[in-house]
Design an enzyme around this catalytic site. Structure first.
Site, PDB file in Angstrom:
ATOM      1  N   CYS A  46      -9.584  -9.371  16.727  1.00  0.00           N
ATOM      2  CA  CYS A  46      -8.693  -9.469  15.558  1.00  0.00           C
ATOM      3  C   CYS A  46      -9.272  -8.728  14.352  1.00  0.00           C
ATOM      4  O   CYS A  46     -10.417  -8.926  13.975  1.00  0.00           O
ATOM      5  CB  CYS A  46      -8.476 -10.931  15.182  1.00  0.00           C
ATOM      6  SG  CYS A  46      -7.313 -11.119  13.818  1.00  0.00           S
ATOM      7  N   LYS A  68      -3.047   4.294   7.643  1.00  0.00           N
ATOM      8  CA  LYS A  68      -3.077   4.836   9.000  1.00  0.00           C
ATOM      9  C   LYS A  68      -3.060   6.359   8.986  1.00  0.00           C
ATOM     10  O   LYS A  68      -2.189   6.968   8.379  1.00  0.00           O
ATOM     11  CB  LYS A  68      -1.876   4.328   9.778  1.00  0.00           C
ATOM     12  CG  LYS A  68      -1.872   2.823   9.904  1.00  0.00           C
ATOM     13  CD  LYS A  68      -0.624   2.363  10.620  1.00  0.00           C
ATOM     14  CE  LYS A  68      -0.515   0.861  10.591  1.00  0.00           C
ATOM     15  NZ  LYS A  68      -0.183   0.356   9.226  1.00  0.00           N
ATOM     16  N   ASP A  74     -10.677  -1.285  14.354  1.00  0.00           N
ATOM     17  CA  ASP A  74     -11.111  -1.322  12.953  1.00  0.00           C
ATOM     18  C   ASP A  74     -12.591  -1.667  12.791  1.00  0.00           C
ATOM     19  O   ASP A  74     -13.232  -2.161  13.709  1.00  0.00           O
ATOM     20  CB  ASP A  74     -10.289  -2.363  12.186  1.00  0.00           C
ATOM     21  CG  ASP A  74      -8.867  -1.905  11.960  1.00  0.00           C
ATOM     22  OD1 ASP A  74      -8.643  -0.682  11.871  1.00  0.00           O
ATOM     23  OD2 ASP A  74      -7.972  -2.765  11.875  1.00  0.00           O
ATOM     24  N   ASP A 105      -6.833   3.393  11.189  1.00  0.00           N
ATOM     25  CA  ASP A 105      -6.486   2.728   9.933  1.00  0.00           C
ATOM     26  C   ASP A 105      -7.743   2.841   9.089  1.00  0.00           C
ATOM     27  O   ASP A 105      -8.727   2.121   9.300  1.00  0.00           O
ATOM     28  CB  ASP A 105      -6.077   1.272  10.173  1.00  0.00           C
ATOM     29  CG  ASP A 105      -5.065   0.799   9.134  1.00  0.00           C
ATOM     30  OD1 ASP A 105      -5.052   1.376   8.030  1.00  0.00           O
ATOM     31  OD2 ASP A 105      -4.298  -0.127   9.425  1.00  0.00           O
ATOM     32  N   CYS A 153      -2.110 -18.289  14.957  1.00  0.00           N
ATOM     33  CA  CYS A 153      -1.821 -17.555  16.178  1.00  0.00           C
ATOM     34  C   CYS A 153      -1.998 -18.523  17.344  1.00  0.00           C
ATOM     35  O   CYS A 153      -2.798 -19.444  17.269  1.00  0.00           O
ATOM     36  CB  CYS A 153      -2.781 -16.386  16.360  1.00  0.00           C
ATOM     37  SG  CYS A 153      -2.384 -14.972  15.338  1.00  0.00           S
ATOM     38  N   CYS A 192      -7.187 -13.483  19.321  1.00  0.00           N
ATOM     39  CA  CYS A 192      -7.725 -12.266  19.931  1.00  0.00           C
ATOM     40  C   CYS A 192      -9.152 -12.077  19.426  1.00  0.00           C
ATOM     41  O   CYS A 192      -9.396 -12.135  18.222  1.00  0.00           O
ATOM     42  CB  CYS A 192      -6.916 -11.046  19.514  1.00  0.00           C
ATOM     43  SG  CYS A 192      -5.168 -11.160  19.883  1.00  0.00           S
ATOM     44  N   ARG A 240      -8.255  -9.217  11.409  1.00  0.00           N
ATOM     45  CA  ARG A 240      -8.334 -10.194  10.325  1.00  0.00           C
ATOM     46  C   ARG A 240      -9.195 -11.385  10.747  1.00  0.00           C
ATOM     47  O   ARG A 240      -8.899 -12.534  10.426  1.00  0.00           O
ATOM     48  CB  ARG A 240      -6.931 -10.653   9.928  1.00  0.00           C
ATOM     49  CG  ARG A 240      -6.072  -9.490   9.510  1.00  0.00           C
ATOM     50  CD  ARG A 240      -4.800  -9.861   8.805  1.00  0.00           C
ATOM     51  NE  ARG A 240      -4.048  -8.646   8.555  1.00  0.00           N
ATOM     52  CZ  ARG A 240      -2.861  -8.366   9.110  1.00  0.00           C
ATOM     53  NH1 ARG A 240      -2.269  -9.235   9.908  1.00  0.00           N
ATOM     54  NH2 ARG A 240      -2.253  -7.228   8.847  1.00  0.00           N
ATOM     55  N   ARG A 263       7.256   0.194   1.523  1.00  0.00           N
ATOM     56  CA  ARG A 263       7.199  -0.932   2.457  1.00  0.00           C
ATOM     57  C   ARG A 263       5.992  -1.827   2.187  1.00  0.00           C
ATOM     58  O   ARG A 263       4.972  -1.361   1.701  1.00  0.00           O
ATOM     59  CB  ARG A 263       7.191  -0.427   3.900  1.00  0.00           C
ATOM     60  CG  ARG A 263       6.101   0.556   4.227  1.00  0.00           C
ATOM     61  CD  ARG A 263       6.595   1.502   5.338  1.00  0.00           C
ATOM     62  NE  ARG A 263       5.544   2.356   5.873  1.00  0.00           N
ATOM     63  CZ  ARG A 263       5.158   3.496   5.293  1.00  0.00           C
ATOM     64  NH1 ARG A 263       5.685   3.873   4.149  1.00  0.00           N
ATOM     65  NH2 ARG A 263       4.216   4.228   5.857  1.00  0.00           N
ATOM     66  N   ARG A 314       0.815  -1.203   0.000  1.00  0.00           N
ATOM     67  CA  ARG A 314       0.000   0.000   0.000  1.00  0.00           C
ATOM     68  C   ARG A 314       0.853   1.258   0.000  1.00  0.00           C
ATOM     69  O   ARG A 314       0.552   2.220  -0.681  1.00  0.00           O
ATOM     70  CB  ARG A 314      -0.922   0.006   1.222  1.00  0.00           C
ATOM     71  CG  ARG A 314      -1.623   1.319   1.442  1.00  0.00           C
ATOM     72  CD  ARG A 314      -2.790   1.186   2.385  1.00  0.00           C
ATOM     73  NE  ARG A 314      -3.556   0.003   2.106  1.00  0.00           N
ATOM     74  CZ  ARG A 314      -4.019  -0.824   3.054  1.00  0.00           C
ATOM     75  NH1 ARG A 314      -3.781  -0.563   4.327  1.00  0.00           N
ATOM     76  NH2 ARG A 314      -4.707  -1.894   2.725  1.00  0.00           N
ATOM     77  N   TYR A 315       1.887   1.237   0.794  1.00  0.00           N
ATOM     78  CA  TYR A 315       2.739   2.417   0.903  1.00  0.00           C
ATOM     79  C   TYR A 315       3.903   2.284  -0.081  1.00  0.00           C
ATOM     80  O   TYR A 315       4.294   1.167  -0.439  1.00  0.00           O
ATOM     81  CB  TYR A 315       3.268   2.544   2.335  1.00  0.00           C
ATOM     82  CG  TYR A 315       2.183   2.784   3.353  1.00  0.00           C
ATOM     83  CD1 TYR A 315       1.609   4.046   3.477  1.00  0.00           C
ATOM     84  CD2 TYR A 315       1.729   1.768   4.176  1.00  0.00           C
ATOM     85  CE1 TYR A 315       0.611   4.271   4.408  1.00  0.00           C
ATOM     86  CE2 TYR A 315       0.733   1.989   5.112  1.00  0.00           C
ATOM     87  CZ  TYR A 315       0.176   3.237   5.227  1.00  0.00           C
ATOM     88  OH  TYR A 315      -0.809   3.471   6.142  1.00  0.00           O
TER      89      TYR A 315
HETATM   90  C1  LIG Z   1       0.623  -0.555   8.998  1.00  0.00           C
HETATM   91  C2  LIG Z   1       1.019  -0.911   7.657  1.00  0.00           C
HETATM   92  C3  LIG Z   1       2.315  -0.659   7.217  1.00  0.00           C
HETATM   93  C4  LIG Z   1       3.365  -0.012   8.076  1.00  0.00           C
HETATM   94  O1  LIG Z   1       3.032   1.288   8.406  1.00  0.00           O
HETATM   95  P1  LIG Z   1       4.019   2.139   9.313  1.00  0.00           P
HETATM   96  O2  LIG Z   1       3.290   3.406   9.538  1.00  0.00           O
HETATM   97  O3  LIG Z   1       5.281   2.288   8.531  1.00  0.00           O
HETATM   98  O4  LIG Z   1       4.247   1.365  10.570  1.00  0.00           O
HETATM   99  C5  LIG Z   1       2.629  -1.036   5.920  1.00  0.00           C
HETATM  100  N1  LIG Z   1       1.735  -1.607   5.118  1.00  0.00           N
HETATM  101  C6  LIG Z   1       0.463  -1.827   5.495  1.00  0.00           C
HETATM  102  C7  LIG Z   1      -0.492  -2.431   4.547  1.00  0.00           C
HETATM  103  C8  LIG Z   1       0.066  -1.496   6.794  1.00  0.00           C
HETATM  104  O5  LIG Z   1      -1.197  -1.740   7.193  1.00  0.00           O
END
Ligand SMILES: *Cc1c(COP(=O)(O)O)cnc(C)c1O
Length: 425
Positions: free
Chosen positions: A140, A345, A301, A338, A133, A137, A142, A124, A120-121
């Protein structure tokens, strides 16, 4: 199993053998509690016929799994109010689907280029390497996947995700998630960390795990040595309540911290569990005392069946207001929502910037004191074309790095002509 658990619970000094079993994570895993009868037996409580029916109906949809260790933290005399019980034990309200609930609110499946990866980002990815798990939880996010069969993917399946990361050079940060990555065998974990480490553009590996909370004995010397071996590994754990920071949990955290692994914590704000400034303050204090940096506090969520766990956003802001300034800055997490549909986020917090003029900003502090900050009268605005000599010199930028800004940063950038972002759809 029940015998050992009962010994642990009932006796002041359990036998050495019982304790040895108790502290063995494999024993804990083999003795996961998945049925109501065992809970009744161990906690020495009795549900009514009606309660038992409700619980069973819930378990049929959303299975239960509790480690004997985590169950042993419940105060059986007041279990209905116990924060451990509420996080671990089914509640028929989970079957209620509220109007705005969604199966996959974070659109993790939509943003998935290959199975197991959510990208998404820009720099990363989330890499789901386990669907297992130790403890399920109840809150959860998910939940849709909890209890799915065939959960630990094979090396071949993981290869798909690895290949995507290998072939996508913008990825510099890989978050291993799941499920719980620490439910993998040492060998498999060692292998995947090794493979990730071989990829030149991967600078950081993060592991999201609840093991230190629900099964701290899994943090064995061997596991710690594997983590230590593989360079830049960060760990984010998931403590929600100060009661979870037991001696066993502390020992697990101590081992990880001693290995030089930076530790963070992601809590979820949960109604009737930790939605209280006093409890949250105690939690963050206990975390930093054990060298864990509170990282995120999540608004719960919109996953199906979680409505009874959700608080108002105002409660979260109230908690942030009670932390910032009132305690060590590094004990204050970032409160985030989120956002649904894959918006990611988004931080939310009290407003500290009250107003501003061309040369002055008006601020308020945590006590309500209002102050001004005078801006410099001769601050020169350098136009940035991503190629100025100072930065090139200081960053030794190779050309081609950071070509494209996105989002609001794009509107702010001088080197981009775009003046509006138009929402599509
Ligand atoms: C939370 C998340 C991240 C990491 O986000 P940070 O703000 O860098 O901790 C990366 N990808 C996805 C899909 C996420 O939900």
């Amino acid at each position: 199993m029940i015998e050992v658990t009962k010994q642990k619970l009932d006796q002041e000094t359990p036998t050495d053998e019982a304790l040895k079993k108790w502290n063995d994570w494999k024993w804990q895993e083999q003795n996961l509690i998945k049925d109501v009868k065992t809970v009744e037996k161990i906690l020495n409580i009795k549900f009514t016929e009606e309660e038992r029916k409700d619980i069973q109906e819930t378990i049929d949809i959303f299975p239960m799994s509790i480690t004997p260790y985590y169950l042993s933290l419940i105060d059986s005399k007041d279990y209905k109010n116990d924060p451990i019980f509420k996080q671990a034990f089914p509640d028929k309200r989970e079957l209620h689907i509220a109007k705005y609930d969604m199966l996959d609110p974070l659109a993790e499946d939509k943003d998935s280029p290959v199975s197991g990866i959510t990208h998404r980002y820009p720099d990363r990815v989330l890499f789901h390497i386990s669907n297992v798990c130790a403890m399920y939880c109840r809150h959860c996010t998910r939940k849709r996947k909890v209890g799915d069969k065939d959960c630990i993917p094979s090396r071949e399946q993981m290869e798909q995700g690895l290949d995507y990361i290998r072939n996508t050079p913008v990825i510099r940060d890989v978050l291993l998630s799941g499920g719980d990555p620490f439910m993998l065998s040492d060998e498999l974990l060692d292998w995947i960390l090794g493979e990730l480490n071989k990829i030149e553009h991967v600078e950081v590996i993060r592991i999201g795990t609840r093991i230190p909370v629900v099964l701290p004995f899994r943090v064995t010397d061997n596991l710690v040595n594997i983590l230590k071996k593989h360079g830049t590994v960060w760990i984010n754990t998931h403590f929600n309540h100060p009661k979870e920071i037991t001696n066993s949990a502390k020992e697990a955290l101590r081992k990880l911290a001693f290995a030089g692994i930076p530790l963070g914590n992601q809590s979820v704000l949960l109604a009737d569990i930790n939605d209280c400034p006093r409890i949250m303050k105690r939690l963050v204090h206990k975390l930093v005392e054990n060298r864990v940096r509170p990282y995120y506090l999540y608004q719960c969520d919109l996953s199906e069946g979680l409505e009874h766990f959700r608080t108002s956003v105002g409660k979260g802001i109230e908690i942030m207001e009670s932390l910032r300034g009132h305690t060590s800055g590094f004990a204050v997490p970032t409160y985030v929502i989120d956002a649904p549909g894959g918006a990611g986020k988004i931080p939310v917090m009290p407003n500290y910037l009250m107003s501003w003029s061309t040369n002055k900003v008006i601020l308020r502090n945590y006590e309500g004191m209002i102050s001004t900050y005078q801006e410099p009268s001769d601050y020169r605005h350098d136009v940035c074309d991503l190629n100025c000599e100072t930065c090139n010199l200081q960053l030794k930028c190779q050309e081609g790095e950071e070509k494209e800004a996105i989002g609001i940063a794009k509107l702010i950038a001088d080197y981009n002509e775009v003046i509006t972002l138009t929402p599509s759809e």
